[in-house]
Design a protein around this motif. Sequence first.
Motif, mmCIF file in Angstrom:
data_model
loop_
_atom_site.group_PDB
_atom_site.id
_atom_site.type_symbol
_atom_site.label_atom_id
_atom_site.label_comp_id
_atom_site.label_asym_id
_atom_site.label_seq_id
_atom_site.Cartn_x
_atom_site.Cartn_y
_atom_site.Cartn_z
ATOM 1 N N PHE A 135 0.860 -1.181 0.000
ATOM 2 C CA PHE A 135 0.000 0.000 0.000
ATOM 3 C C PHE A 135 0.900 1.236 0.000
ATOM 4 N N VAL A 136 0.696 2.125 -0.952
ATOM 5 C CA VAL A 136 1.509 3.346 -1.046
ATOM 6 C C VAL A 136 0.581 4.554 -1.162
ATOM 7 N N ALA A 137 0.686 5.440 -0.191
ATOM 8 C CA ALA A 137 -0.031 6.717 -0.259
ATOM 9 C C ALA A 137 0.940 7.748 -0.815
ATOM 10 N N ARG A 138 0.570 8.396 -1.911
ATOM 11 C CA ARG A 138 1.432 9.375 -2.573
ATOM 12 C C ARG A 138 0.800 10.760 -2.486
ATOM 13 N N ALA A 139 1.611 11.723 -2.026
ATOM 14 C CA ALA A 139 1.146 13.109 -1.911
ATOM 15 C C ALA A 139 1.989 13.988 -2.823
ATOM 16 N N GLU A 140 1.342 14.929 -3.488
ATOM 17 C CA GLU A 140 2.085 15.877 -4.311
ATOM 18 C C GLU A 140 1.318 17.191 -4.427
ATOM 19 N N ALA A 141 2.077 18.260 -4.569
ATOM 20 C CA ALA A 141 1.489 19.585 -4.766
ATOM 21 C C ALA A 141 2.556 20.489 -5.361
ATOM 22 N N GLN A 142 2.120 21.490 -6.091
ATOM 23 C CA GLN A 142 3.044 22.464 -6.653
ATOM 24 C C GLN A 142 3.321 23.563 -5.626
ATOM 25 N N VAL A 143 4.572 24.017 -5.618
ATOM 26 C CA VAL A 143 5.017 25.025 -4.662
ATOM 27 C C VAL A 143 5.878 26.043 -5.390
ATOM 28 N N GLU A 144 5.765 27.290 -4.989
ATOM 29 C CA GLU A 144 6.620 28.334 -5.569
ATOM 30 C C GLU A 144 7.880 28.460 -4.729
ATOM 31 N N LEU A 145 9.023 28.135 -5.333
ATOM 32 C CA LEU A 145 10.312 28.186 -4.661
ATOM 33 C C LEU A 145 11.285 28.993 -5.503
ATOM 34 N N SER A 146 11.855 30.030 -4.904
ATOM 35 C CA SER A 146 12.831 30.876 -5.604
ATOM 36 C C SER A 146 12.299 31.372 -6.946
ATOM 37 N N GLY A 147 11.027 31.754 -6.962
ATOM 38 C CA GLY A 147 10.437 32.305 -8.172
ATOM 39 C C GLY A 147 10.059 31.279 -9.218
ATOM 40 N N LYS A 148 10.237 29.996 -8.921
ATOM 41 C CA LYS A 148 9.889 28.936 -9.863
ATOM 42 C C LYS A 148 8.867 27.997 -9.239
ATOM 43 N N THR A 149 8.031 27.420 -10.092
ATOM 44 C CA THR A 149 7.040 26.459 -9.617
ATOM 45 C C THR A 149 7.617 25.059 -9.697
ATOM 46 N N ARG A 150 7.634 24.376 -8.560
ATOM 47 C CA ARG A 150 8.142 23.010 -8.499
ATOM 48 C C ARG A 150 7.070 22.091 -7.940
ATOM 49 N N THR A 151 7.132 20.845 -8.311
ATOM 50 C CA THR A 151 6.222 19.846 -7.764
ATOM 51 C C THR A 151 6.962 19.043 -6.702
ATOM 52 N N LEU A 152 6.470 19.138 -5.474
ATOM 53 C CA LEU A 152 7.050 18.366 -4.377
ATOM 54 C C LEU A 152 6.220 17.104 -4.157
ATOM 55 N N ARG A 153 6.909 16.022 -3.861
ATOM 56 C CA ARG A 153 6.232 14.741 -3.665
ATOM 57 C C ARG A 153 6.703 14.084 -2.370
ATOM 58 N N ALA A 154 5.851 13.209 -1.865
ATOM 59 C CA ALA A 154 6.193 12.390 -0.704
ATOM 60 C C ALA A 154 5.339 11.139 -0.750
ATOM 61 N N ALA A 155 5.795 10.097 -0.080
ATOM 62 C CA ALA A 155 5.045 8.837 -0.069
ATOM 63 C C ALA A 155 5.173 8.157 1.279
ATOM 64 N N GLU A 156 4.153 7.422 1.621
ATOM 65 C CA GLU A 156 4.157 6.597 2.827
ATOM 66 C C GLU A 156 3.746 5.189 2.415
ATOM 67 N N GLU A 157 4.513 4.204 2.835
ATOM 68 C CA GLU A 157 4.300 2.835 2.351
ATOM 69 C C GLU A 157 4.094 1.869 3.509
ATOM 70 N N ALA A 158 3.251 0.869 3.270
ATOM 71 C CA ALA A 158 3.058 -0.217 4.234
ATOM 72 C C ALA A 158 2.944 -1.528 3.469
ATOM 73 N N ARG A 159 3.512 -2.600 4.020
ATOM 74 C CA ARG A 159 3.476 -3.909 3.360
ATOM 75 C C ARG A 159 3.095 -4.992 4.367
ATOM 76 N N ASP A 160 2.456 -6.001 3.863
ATOM 77 C CA ASP A 160 2.173 -7.175 4.687
ATOM 78 C C ASP A 160 1.820 -8.348 3.783
ATOM 79 N N LEU A 161 1.794 -9.550 4.375
ATOM 80 C CA LEU A 161 1.514 -10.778 3.651
ATOM 81 C C LEU A 161 0.183 -11.384 4.089
ATOM 82 N N THR A 162 -0.476 -12.045 3.154
ATOM 83 C CA THR A 162 -1.641 -12.871 3.486
ATOM 84 C C THR A 162 -1.433 -14.240 2.840
ATOM 85 N N TRP A 163 -2.149 -15.239 3.376
ATOM 86 C CA TRP A 163 -2.051 -16.578 2.804
ATOM 87 C C TRP A 163 -3.298 -17.394 3.158
#
Length: 309
Positions: free
Chosen positions: A182-210
């Motif tokens: 499971f991966v939750a991905r976050a992103e948003a555009q931000v104005e940095l030093s007069g330029k627009t950049r897209t910042l990203r981050a993610a949070e991940e979780a893993r597990d097994l089933t059987w």
Amino acid sequence: MTRRILCTACLLMLACAHGRSAEQKALLERADCAELLRAADAARAAGDPDLAADLAAACPQDRLSALLDRSPPAEALLWCGRARAALLKPACEAGRVSALAAQLHPHLTVGPPDPSTPVEPLLAAALEQAGKDLNFSWQSDNPDVVVGRLNVVLDHATNSTVAVVPDAKGNKQRIPATQHRFVARAEAQVELSGKTRTLRAAEEARDLTWEAAPRQAVAAKFEPAVPAPEELKKRAALAWLRNLAKALAASPPENVDLSDVKGCVAYGFSLNLAAGDPGAAAAGLGEPAKVAACEKLLGEPAGAGIPVP
């Protein structure tokens, strides 16, 4: 202590045209880095770069490191900056400067391009949780940092694998299993030093089933043990906010709040970045009123600028 340093600096400036005075020689012999670097700033502001360099050079590296260790991040950066401005070369390791800058956290407001846009619930929750530590607050109208809409999505992927699990007697058994990611991905555009950049981050979780394996006395596990989807999204939004703090530490805005030392140091960094010159802020580049206000707040002599590394 401050008055004594300033008086010493005055004596240094008066004597600079006539060789080294007894007071100057005593100052150099004491090798008190705080005294030396303050006096170096005074000499630099008075137009005596040679004396400034001599004073800064008299601060041994081990004593400078000790001074940094007992100083808050903003003050430590100023000590590094004062030494750099006088020596015209880095006095502190780049890694140390970067680490200190990451801990600076000047107060910054974040908000949307359109004042009528409300804060997203996930971003609001992240600000509630970490805003105080990062020194961020939400401001819809004319924020210091403009951020676009924060989008957070959750992906769930599976693949076949083999798991080693205990049977009814506690012995380990190898059985077919399914890995869940499971991966939750976050992103948003931000104005940095007069330029627009897209910042990203993610949070991940893993597990097994059987499925159950009766021959091996292994009970089934049907559900992965991971945080709830909304919890993963909250964590991703929080990680995104921390990434924003890191980005702003490297590229602080010029309209930062200048009411405290942290803000003035961040403003100095923004001037250096905009000019592409690590000595720009110490040379007095910037809006004269802002530079003068910061010189006063930092206890710098007029003309010393904002000495940051």
